[in-house]
Scaffold this active site. Structure first.
Site, PDB file in Angstrom:
ATOM      1  N   CYS A  83       0.833  -1.218   0.000  1.00  0.00           N
ATOM      2  CA  CYS A  83       0.000   0.000   0.000  1.00  0.00           C
ATOM      3  C   CYS A  83       0.862   1.260   0.000  1.00  0.00           C
ATOM      4  CB  CYS A  83      -0.998  -0.068   1.150  1.00  0.00           C
ATOM      5  SG  CYS A  83      -2.446   0.940   0.828  1.00  0.00           S
ATOM      6  N   HIS A 174      -3.394  -5.045   1.796  1.00  0.00           N
ATOM      7  CA  HIS A 174      -2.750  -5.252   3.103  1.00  0.00           C
ATOM      8  C   HIS A 174      -2.755  -6.731   3.493  1.00  0.00           C
ATOM      9  CE1 HIS A 174      -2.383  -1.080   4.664  1.00  0.00           C
ATOM     10  NE2 HIS A 174      -3.308  -0.842   3.765  1.00  0.00           N
ATOM     11  N   GLU A 176      -1.080  -8.199   5.637  1.00  0.00           N
ATOM     12  CA  GLU A 176      -0.773  -8.369   7.065  1.00  0.00           C
ATOM     13  C   GLU A 176      -2.035  -8.275   7.932  1.00  0.00           C
ATOM     14  OE1 GLU A 176      -0.427  -5.834   5.256  1.00  0.00           O
ATOM     15  OE2 GLU A 176      -0.793  -3.985   6.352  1.00  0.00           O
TER      16      GLU A 176
HETATM   17  N1  GLN Z   1      -3.606   6.411   0.753  1.00  0.00           N
HETATM   18  C1  GLN Z   1      -2.329   6.197   1.388  1.00  0.00           C
HETATM   19  C2  GLN Z   1      -1.229   6.935   0.652  1.00  0.00           C
HETATM   20  O1  GLN Z   1      -1.444   7.402  -0.419  1.00  0.00           O
HETATM   21  C3  GLN Z   1      -2.004   4.732   1.443  1.00  0.00           C
HETATM   22  C4  GLN Z   1      -2.998   4.023   2.301  1.00  0.00           C
HETATM   23  C5  GLN Z   1      -2.513   2.782   2.944  1.00  0.00           C
HETATM   24  O2  GLN Z   1      -1.307   2.529   3.038  1.00  0.00           O
HETATM   25  N2  GLN Z   1      -3.422   2.021   3.464  1.00  0.00           N
HETATM   26  O3  GLN Z   1      -0.163   7.060   1.155  1.00  0.00           O
END
Ligand code: GLN
Length: 193
Positions: A83, A174, A176
């Site tokens: 992410c 995610h 995890e």
């Molecule tokens: N929206 C976040 C970003 O752009 C990432 C979100 C996340 O890691 N769950 O950094």
């Protein structure tokens, strides 16, 4: 050069504790990385989800981006960004200027799945897995382009959510946050080779 056996989790911001727990569940020696010195003996690094601008700023402040890039370039480190972590390692971030590592040949779009439906769950088909992987997406980025040496291992509604190169992984979701340890196990397994 061979890689260290420890697996680091970049612990500047975000959900690094959950990754550490997953690593421990698959039998890896997990360490929290906050400073370049913490990379000692570390052969793989997970960059967690969180806020990519914050992670990028703090990593630069502590000299971690340089230290991580150097170890990666020497062939001593595999890196997996989840992410916000995937955003941090991407070469190109559409529409935003922010400090980032930029070593993986992919382009990402932040918050690509819409602000209204911020978070959702989906069962993904992943190349190499014989059953679906239940994935949690939280304000997730989309991988909008991958370079020649990057394999697409999963898509959600046609959009790339898992890209893999030899020593680099980027997942929009995610892994995890579910009980499924398959990706952590595979990442750790790769380091032993
Ligand atoms: N929206 C976040 C970003 O752009 C990432 C979100 C996340 O890691 N769950 O950094």
């Amino acid at each position: 050069m061979s890689k260290g056996k420890r697996v680091g989790v970049l612990a500047l911001q975000g959900d690094f504790r959950e990754h550490k727990q997953m690593l421990e569940r698959v039998g890896a020696e997990a360490v929290e990385v906050r400073l370049p010195a913490h990379l000692e003996g570390v052969g793989g690094l997970i960059v967690p989800g969180g806020e990519s601008t914050t992670i990028g700023k703090l990593a630069r402040e502590y000299g971690l981006d340089e230290a991580v890039a150097e170890r990666y370039q020497r062939g001593e480190l595999a890196i997996w960004g989840t992410c916000a972590g995937a955003i941090w390692i991407a070469r190109e971030i559409l529409d935003y200027q922010q400090p980032h590592l930029g070593i993986m040949d992919i382009a990402v779009r932040r918050n690509a799945f819409g602000r209204q439906v911020d978070s959702f769950e989906a069962d993904l088909e992943i190349t190499g897995f014989d059953s679906p992987f239940h994935a949690i997406f939280i304000r997730a980025p989309e991988i909008v382009r991958v370079g020649e040496c990057v394999e697409v291992r999963s898509r959600y509604q046609g959009r790339i959510v898992f890209a893999a190169a030899a020593e680099l992984w980027a997942t929009s979701f995610h892994p995890e946050l579910t009980g499924d340890t398959r990706l952590h196990r595979e990442f750790v397994g790769k380091l032993a080779k």
